[in-house]
Scaffold this motif. Structure first.
Motif, PDB file in Angstrom:
ATOM      1  N   HIS A  45      14.083  33.625  26.856  1.00 53.51           N
ATOM      2  CA  HIS A  45      14.715  34.884  27.263  1.00 53.51           C
ATOM      3  C   HIS A  45      13.708  35.779  27.979  1.00 53.51           C
ATOM      4  O   HIS A  45      12.595  35.980  27.495  1.00 53.51           O
ATOM      5  N   THR A  47      13.868  39.584  30.485  1.00 57.39           N
ATOM      6  CA  THR A  47      14.798  40.653  30.836  1.00 57.39           C
ATOM      7  C   THR A  47      14.069  41.748  31.598  1.00 57.39           C
ATOM      8  O   THR A  47      12.845  41.878  31.516  1.00 57.39           O
ATOM      9  N   ASP A  48      14.825  42.525  32.385  1.00 63.45           N
ATOM     10  CA  ASP A  48      14.304  43.727  33.048  1.00 63.45           C
ATOM     11  C   ASP A  48      13.079  43.445  33.912  1.00 63.45           C
ATOM     12  O   ASP A  48      12.139  44.232  33.947  1.00 63.45           O
ATOM     13  N   ASP A 137      18.652  35.260  31.125  1.00 72.27           N
ATOM     14  CA  ASP A 137      18.164  36.417  31.873  1.00 72.27           C
ATOM     15  C   ASP A 137      18.991  37.630  31.451  1.00 72.27           C
ATOM     16  O   ASP A 137      20.203  37.656  31.638  1.00 72.27           O
ATOM     17  N   GLY A 138      18.330  38.644  30.877  1.00 75.04           N
ATOM     18  CA  GLY A 138      19.030  39.802  30.339  1.00 75.04           C
ATOM     19  C   GLY A 138      19.428  40.856  31.354  1.00 75.04           C
ATOM     20  O   GLY A 138      19.983  41.881  30.984  1.00 75.04           O
ATOM     21  N   HIS A 274      22.435  43.934  27.261  1.00 74.03           N
ATOM     22  CA  HIS A 274      21.689  44.942  28.021  1.00 74.03           C
ATOM     23  C   HIS A 274      22.082  46.332  27.520  1.00 74.03           C
ATOM     24  O   HIS A 274      22.258  47.276  28.289  1.00 74.03           O
ATOM     25  N   GLY A 296      17.848  43.855  25.968  1.00 72.22           N
ATOM     26  CA  GLY A 296      17.094  44.407  27.082  1.00 72.22           C
ATOM     27  C   GLY A 296      17.483  45.851  27.328  1.00 72.22           C
ATOM     28  O   GLY A 296      18.079  46.508  26.492  1.00 72.22           O
TER      29      GLY A 296
END
Length: 567
Positions: A45, A47-48, A137-138, A274, A296
């Protein structure tokens, strides 16, 4: 710098007082090795990343205040309090990755973090150890850089596909507009990356806009993954960009999705969220059946999951940082159709320790080639560390505020409390790319308006409530609006209307009925126009040539003495 040279640098750094956690060659060579665990159910994982294709510097916050039940608990720990909580050695590589402490020296010792070519190498390394692992992918992937803005997300879609992303959700993606999002999801992502969002529906009939959830098998174990897009998208951004869609947390719909996944045979249920970590922590108490929330939005780099009890058992809540700095690896031990145990590592993507993936490097060079010369323009030199991160003004925020006031002749300036934007080390040139990394959005217009003192207080109180409301569902996950020119006092523990006081300008109290010239940027109103803020900031930097240490315009805080969210 080669990997051999980096190992030598680590040894020198240790002698100078910046020890790697374990400087033995065996420990360094095995830094990204994973221990065997469970029955090979693994999720990766990130994210951002905010469209950062290249390795960069990114300073973590020195202020992340938790209020009420959230005070003193992850993710609201910074600096030494965070190191103590997670038993991280001071002045180590992990201290550099997870905190703001002595950041400039740490950056020189350990280098940049992230980069999609380096991340691709790490993903392949994990997949070699964990065959069948999924990559999630967050969101906040298609925004945050000049190339993502100018290609309307195209560069990041190509990079994510090459990286091997299996599933994603979204937030800033939606600021490209609903038509562009649909074009990318229905076109380039189709058959490659599943875009999930159970909480996005059409305004007219309430039909799902995106696939709510999917079932995937990891080495024969059925795993359900549910998507949760940023619930406050139409509030935090211009509503007209997604005029036909509704968002929200949608607890009841989420519970139904969880129940449906379990009924269809899911042995584990994962929420790719998210929401922001505080929202996820509350959600985990109220919705049962979710085993893990991979979270995220709030950019919190939290080394260990937080276990939250609910009527169905417990839910692990994570948050994997931002800017491409980290890759989370979650191993689940699934027995008797349920999660019996887990192993979690939040791995910093140290660019000096990972050889860039050749295919990803070639893609990055190709998508950047038309813009490389323009982005490399040196605008000024900074004598100070420039950063944006934390509840209040960072030094790069201050530069933007100073530019807005000088160019427009305003007395006061507001700049959004965005969390993204790469850092600039002392004595490093400030390039156009650095400026775009702070400002690259689809509604970048600079404004100059007259506001009464009463309106100024109303704005500050409203934004403050979005940040410090004790109910996470009434927060929007941003940081405090950055303020230039005007000073004020703030007590985060009070209620809306009573948090902001002692508003002053040039040593005189702000008068409720008096009008003041206020500069700002990123208006959410439809039809707004003006110069893009990056033009104003670049003009200012070219004229200044050298940026001295910015004087941070910080609020006078009260009510939070001893709060471990303040370094």
């Amino acid at each position: 710098m080669t990997r051999r040279e980096f190992l030598h640098t680590l040894a020198v750094s240790a002698a100078a007082g910046f020890p790697f956690d374990d400087t033995s060659a065996a420990a360094i060579n095995g830094f990204y090795d994973l221990h065997s665990f469970g029955n090979n159910v693994t999720l990766m994982h990130f994210t951002d990343c905010h469209a950062q294709l290249l390795p960069s510097y990114f300073r973590e916050p020195g202020v992340n205040i938790g209020i009420g039940d959230m005070a003193g608990k992850p993710p609201h720990l910074v600096g030494e309090a965070l190191l103590k909580q997670y038993r991280i050695s001071p002045r180590s590589s992990l201290a550099y990755a997870f905190t703001h402490l002595d950041f400039a020296n740490g950056a020189r010792s350990y280098g940049k973090i992230g980069g999609f070519a380096e991340l691709a190498t790490l993903v392949k390394k994990v997949r070699a150890q964990r065959p069948g692992a999924l990559l999630l992918d967050g969101g906040d992937t298609w925004q945050g850089s000049a190339t993502a803005l100018w290609t309307r997300g195209e560069d990041m879609v190509q990079a994510a596909k090459l990286l091997g992303v299996d599933i994603m959700t979204g937030h800033w993606e939606f600021t490209l507009g609903s038509a562009r999002v649909r074009e990318l999801v229905d076109g380039q992502l189709k058959g490659s990356i599943e875009f999930l969002a159970q909480n996005v529906a059409t305004v007219d009939f309430g039909d799902p806009v995106f696939t709510p959830w999917v079932m995937r098998e990891i080495n024969g174990v059925p795993i359900a993954i549910i998507g949760q897009a940023f619930p406050y998208t139409p509030i935090a951004h211009p509503r007209h960009l997604v005029a036909d869609w509704t968002f929200g947390i949608q607890e009841e719909k989420l519970q139904k999705a969880v129940d449906a996944a379990i009924a269809k045979g899911a042995h584990a249920v994962i929420l790719l969220s998210h929401n922001g970590m505080d929202v996820d922590l509350k959600l985990a108490r109220r919705v049962s059946g979710i085993d893990v929330i991979l979270g995220g939005h709030t950019h919190d780099a939290v080394p260990d999951p937080v276990a939250v009890k609910n009527r169905g058992g417990s839910t692990l809540v994570t948050n994997a940082g931002c800017n491409g700095k980290f890759l989370a690896v979650l191993d689940l031990d699934v027995k008797n159709k349920q999660v019996a145990g887990y192993q979690y590592r939040l791995l910093p993507v140290f660019s000096r320790m990972l050889e860039p993936d050749k295919d990803m490097s070639a893609l990055i060079s190709r998508v950047r080639a038309p813009y490389e010369q323009q982005l490399g323009e040196k605008l000024a030199v900074s004598e100070a560390l420039l950063y944006r991160r934390g509840n209040f003004n960072g030094t790069f925020d201050q530069v933007i505020l100073d530019a807005l006031m000088e160019v427009s002749g305003a007395e006061i300036a507001f700049s959004p409390g965005f969390r993204w934007g790469t850092s600039v080390l002392p004595d490093e040139p400030i390039t156009l790319e650095h400026v775009m990394n702070q400002t690259a959005i689809t509604y970048p217009f600079a404004t100059l308006t007259e506001m009464s003192g009463e309106m100024l207080k109303t704005i500050l109180e409203d934004v403050c409530d979005n940040l410090f409301n004790p109910d996470p569902y009434l927060q929007q996950g941003g940081d405090m609006v950055r303020v230039g020119g005007m000073q004020y006092a703030l007590d985060p523990t009070r209620e809306i209307g009573a948090r902001i006081s002692n508003m002053m300008l040039n040593g005189k109290p702000i008068e409720a009925n008096k009008k003041y010239k206020v500069a700002g940027w990123a208006p959410v109103a439809e039809g707004a126009s003006g110069r893009p803020v990056w033009e104003i900031v670049t003009d200012y930097l070219r004229n200044q040539k050298v940026i001295r240490q910015p004087v941070l315009n910080l609020p006078q805080l009260s009510g939070v003495t001893g709060n471990p969210g303040i370094a």
